[in-house]
Write a protein that holds these residues in place. Sequence first.
Motif, PDB file in Angstrom:
ATOM      1  N   TRP A 161      37.307  84.389  25.537  1.00  0.00           N
ATOM      2  CA  TRP A 161      36.203  84.775  26.832  1.00  0.00           C
ATOM      3  C   TRP A 161      35.438  83.773  26.806  1.00  0.00           C
ATOM      4  CZ3 TRP A 161      38.833  86.531  30.333  1.00  0.00           C
ATOM      5  CH2 TRP A 161      40.004  87.070  30.087  1.00  0.00           C
ATOM      6  N   TRP A 162      34.962  83.269  25.677  1.00  0.00           N
ATOM      7  CA  TRP A 162      33.738  82.368  26.080  1.00  0.00           C
ATOM      8  C   TRP A 162      33.575  81.271  26.726  1.00  0.00           C
ATOM      9  CZ3 TRP A 162      28.532  82.272  24.191  1.00  0.00           C
ATOM     10  CH2 TRP A 162      28.146  83.148  23.700  1.00  0.00           C
ATOM     11  N   CYS A 163      35.785  80.371  26.652  1.00  0.00           N
ATOM     12  CA  CYS A 163      35.683  79.531  27.229  1.00  0.00           C
ATOM     13  C   CYS A 163      35.798  79.668  28.905  1.00  0.00           C
ATOM     14  CB  CYS A 163      37.582  78.901  26.476  1.00  0.00           C
ATOM     15  SG  CYS A 163      36.804  79.009  25.309  1.00  0.00           S
ATOM     16  N   VAL A 164      36.279  81.248  28.848  1.00  0.00           N
ATOM     17  CA  VAL A 164      36.687  81.537  30.331  1.00  0.00           C
ATOM     18  C   VAL A 164      35.399  81.437  31.072  1.00  0.00           C
ATOM     19  CG1 VAL A 164      37.564  83.050  31.567  1.00  0.00           C
ATOM     20  CG2 VAL A 164      38.271  82.430  30.063  1.00  0.00           C
ATOM     21  N   ALA A 165      34.432  81.945  30.591  1.00  0.00           N
ATOM     22  CA  ALA A 165      32.537  81.717  31.254  1.00  0.00           C
ATOM     23  C   ALA A 165      32.504  81.097  31.195  1.00  0.00           C
ATOM     24  CB  ALA A 165      31.878  83.365  30.075  1.00  0.00           C
ATOM     25  N   ILE A 166      32.417  79.673  30.385  1.00  0.00           N
ATOM     26  CA  ILE A 166      31.767  78.589  30.415  1.00  0.00           C
ATOM     27  C   ILE A 166      32.746  77.594  31.638  1.00  0.00           C
ATOM     28  CG2 ILE A 166      31.359  76.274  29.028  1.00  0.00           C
ATOM     29  CD1 ILE A 166      30.025  78.566  27.396  1.00  0.00           C
ATOM     30  N   GLY A 167      33.994  77.358  31.001  1.00  0.00           N
ATOM     31  CA  GLY A 167      35.018  76.984  31.783  1.00  0.00           C
ATOM     32  C   GLY A 167      34.955  76.823  32.830  1.00  0.00           C
ATOM     33  N   THR A 168      35.386  78.028  33.350  1.00  0.00           N
ATOM     34  CA  THR A 168      35.748  78.028  34.756  1.00  0.00           C
ATOM     35  C   THR A 168      34.814  77.653  36.267  1.00  0.00           C
ATOM     36  OG1 THR A 168      37.701  80.810  34.463  1.00  0.00           O
ATOM     37  CG2 THR A 168      36.797  80.169  36.663  1.00  0.00           C
ATOM     38  N   PRO A 169      33.517  77.613  35.835  1.00  0.00           N
ATOM     39  CA  PRO A 169      32.477  77.946  36.347  1.00  0.00           C
ATOM     40  C   PRO A 169      32.869  75.623  37.009  1.00  0.00           C
ATOM     41  CG  PRO A 169      31.665  79.245  35.276  1.00  0.00           C
ATOM     42  CD  PRO A 169      32.774  79.248  34.722  1.00  0.00           C
ATOM     43  N   LEU A 170      32.952  75.569  35.389  1.00  0.00           N
ATOM     44  CA  LEU A 170      32.199  74.005  35.210  1.00  0.00           C
ATOM     45  C   LEU A 170      34.137  73.737  35.662  1.00  0.00           C
ATOM     46  CD1 LEU A 170      31.352  73.403  32.199  1.00  0.00           C
ATOM     47  CD2 LEU A 170      30.375  73.834  34.657  1.00  0.00           C
ATOM     48  N   ALA A 171      35.353  74.103  35.801  1.00  0.00           N
ATOM     49  CA  ALA A 171      36.809  73.804  36.193  1.00  0.00           C
ATOM     50  C   ALA A 171      36.653  74.050  38.258  1.00  0.00           C
ATOM     51  CB  ALA A 171      37.686  74.616  35.687  1.00  0.00           C
ATOM     52  N   VAL A 186      30.580  87.253  47.360  1.00  0.00           N
ATOM     53  CA  VAL A 186      31.620  88.415  47.664  1.00  0.00           C
ATOM     54  C   VAL A 186      32.861  88.047  47.199  1.00  0.00           C
ATOM     55  CG1 VAL A 186      32.693  90.289  49.132  1.00  0.00           C
ATOM     56  CG2 VAL A 186      30.969  89.343  50.108  1.00  0.00           C
ATOM     57  N   ALA A 187      33.641  87.050  47.151  1.00  0.00           N
ATOM     58  CA  ALA A 187      34.369  86.266  46.265  1.00  0.00           C
ATOM     59  C   ALA A 187      33.704  86.616  45.099  1.00  0.00           C
ATOM     60  CB  ALA A 187      34.879  85.265  46.751  1.00  0.00           C
ATOM     61  N   ILE A 188      32.675  85.590  44.743  1.00  0.00           N
ATOM     62  CA  ILE A 188      32.526  85.297  43.176  1.00  0.00           C
ATOM     63  C   ILE A 188      31.642  87.211  42.508  1.00  0.00           C
ATOM     64  CG2 ILE A 188      30.169  84.969  43.424  1.00  0.00           C
ATOM     65  CD1 ILE A 188      30.140  82.987  41.418  1.00  0.00           C
ATOM     66  N   THR A 189      31.742  87.407  43.213  1.00  0.00           N
ATOM     67  CA  THR A 189      30.958  89.152  42.540  1.00  0.00           C
ATOM     68  C   THR A 189      32.513  89.069  41.782  1.00  0.00           C
ATOM     69  OG1 THR A 189      29.546  89.126  43.888  1.00  0.00           O
ATOM     70  CG2 THR A 189      30.178  91.025  43.041  1.00  0.00           C
ATOM     71  N   LEU A 190      33.569  89.392  42.520  1.00  0.00           N
ATOM     72  CA  LEU A 190      34.989  89.824  42.184  1.00  0.00           C
ATOM     73  C   LEU A 190      35.002  89.040  40.741  1.00  0.00           C
ATOM     74  CD1 LEU A 190      36.386  90.710  45.253  1.00  0.00           C
ATOM     75  CD2 LEU A 190      35.141  91.983  44.278  1.00  0.00           C
ATOM     76  N   VAL A 191      34.544  88.518  40.666  1.00  0.00           N
ATOM     77  CA  VAL A 191      35.627  87.653  39.825  1.00  0.00           C
ATOM     78  C   VAL A 191      34.587  87.947  38.585  1.00  0.00           C
ATOM     79  CG1 VAL A 191      35.425  85.178  38.327  1.00  0.00           C
ATOM     80  CG2 VAL A 191      36.130  85.725  41.035  1.00  0.00           C
ATOM     81  N   TYR A 192      32.832  88.242  39.517  1.00  0.00           N
ATOM     82  CA  TYR A 192      32.184  88.263  37.610  1.00  0.00           C
ATOM     83  C   TYR A 192      32.316  90.453  37.143  1.00  0.00           C
ATOM     84  CZ  TYR A 192      28.101  85.190  38.617  1.00  0.00           C
ATOM     85  OH  TYR A 192      27.266  83.894  38.371  1.00  0.00           O
ATOM     86  N   VAL A 193      33.115  90.739  38.479  1.00  0.00           N
ATOM     87  CA  VAL A 193      33.227  92.549  37.810  1.00  0.00           C
ATOM     88  C   VAL A 193      35.142  91.938  36.595  1.00  0.00           C
ATOM     89  CG1 VAL A 193      35.133  94.006  38.655  1.00  0.00           C
ATOM     90  CG2 VAL A 193      32.637  93.296  40.185  1.00  0.00           C
ATOM     91  N   TRP A 194      35.302  91.265  37.489  1.00  0.00           N
ATOM     92  CA  TRP A 194      36.939  90.753  36.161  1.00  0.00           C
ATOM     93  C   TRP A 194      36.177  90.457  35.167  1.00  0.00           C
ATOM     94  CZ3 TRP A 194      38.708  86.237  34.075  1.00  0.00           C
ATOM     95  CH2 TRP A 194      40.174  86.497  33.757  1.00  0.00           C
ATOM     96  N   LEU A 195      35.879  89.735  34.347  1.00  0.00           N
ATOM     97  CA  LEU A 195      35.003  89.020  33.933  1.00  0.00           C
ATOM     98  C   LEU A 195      34.121  90.218  32.675  1.00  0.00           C
ATOM     99  CD1 LEU A 195      34.498  86.328  31.677  1.00  0.00           C
ATOM    100  CD2 LEU A 195      32.982  85.825  32.605  1.00  0.00           C
ATOM    101  N   PHE A 196      33.211  91.175  33.136  1.00  0.00           N
ATOM    102  CA  PHE A 196      32.661  92.324  33.122  1.00  0.00           C
ATOM    103  C   PHE A 196      33.605  93.171  32.017  1.00  0.00           C
ATOM    104  CE2 PHE A 196      30.539  95.850  33.244  1.00  0.00           C
ATOM    105  CZ  PHE A 196      29.110  95.863  32.184  1.00  0.00           C
TER     106      PHE A 196
END
Length: 276
Positions: A78-88, A185-195
Motif C-alpha cells: 500500500w505504500w507502493c500504491v500510495a506513492i506509485g499510482t500518482p507517479l504512474a 470528483v474522480a480522484i476523491t473516489l480514489v482517495y476513498v478506496w485507498l483510505f
Amino acid sequence: MSAINEWTRRNRLIAFFALTFLLSWWPWPFYALGAVPTAFFACGPLVAALVVIGVAEGRHGYRDLGARMIRWRVGWVWWCVAIGTPLAVMALAATANVTVWGAPAPVLADVSWGALAVALAVRFVNPLDGPLGEEPGWRGYALPLLQVDRTPLAAGLVLAPAVALWHLPLVATGQLAPIALVVTVAITLVYVWLFNRTGGSALMTMVFHIAQGTGYAVFGFGGADAARMDWLTGALWCALAIALIGLDRAAWRRAPTSAVAASPAKTPIPVYHPEG
C-alpha cells in the motif's frame, strides 16, 4: 455554550462542512477587491476538524484522528500504491503528451532532485498546503463520519462534490483549470478506496496527495503542453476511479470498522492490523 456543544455533537458533519467552507473561502471577496493576497486557505479542513472535535468529542476525538494520521503499518504494497499510482498517472500522461501530441520530451537530468525532495518534505509539515491542510479533515475526519451509515461508494459520492466545490475559488482566480473540478470528483473516489483499503489510514492518503500534487512542472511542460496535461491526467484519474468501482466492488460495499467514526461519547476507533 452547552446548547452549541450539543448541536455540534448531533451534527458533526454539518458543522465540519460549514466551518471548512467558511474558513477556506472568507478571503475570496476581499481578494476580488484587492485587499488580501490570497483568495483561498487550504488549511480550512484541518482547522475545521480540530474545532469540531474539540467542541463535540474532546480528547478521544483527537486521539482517533491522530491514530489515523500516523497509521503507517498498512503493508509495503500500500505504500507502493500510495506513492506509485500518482507517479504512474503522471508518467503515462507525459508519455502520451510527447509521443502523440509532440510535446518536448522531459530531460530528467535537468531536474533538481534535491530541491524536489525538500519541497516534498515541506509539503508534509506545511498546514497551509494541500496535503496537511486537507487530509486530516476530508479523509481523517469527514469520511469516517460519512461511513457510519453509508456504504463507501455513497460516502464518496457525498464527499466528492463537496471537495470539488471547495476548490471553486482556485478555479475562479485562474489557479486551477475548470476541468480540475471534474477530476477532483474522480480522484476523491480514489482517495476513498485507498483510505478504506489501508484500514482508515489518513497518512496513506496524505502520502498519495503529496505524490499526486508534485505536478508536471517538473517535466518542463509549458503553455499548451501543460494545459494538455490537465486533460490527460484528468482522463486517467477518471478512468482509474471507474475501474476501481467496477473491479473492486467489495471495497465499495462496506468500510472496515477502523475506517468508520466512533461514537462522540467515548468509544475509540479500533486498531487496524494489516493482513500478513
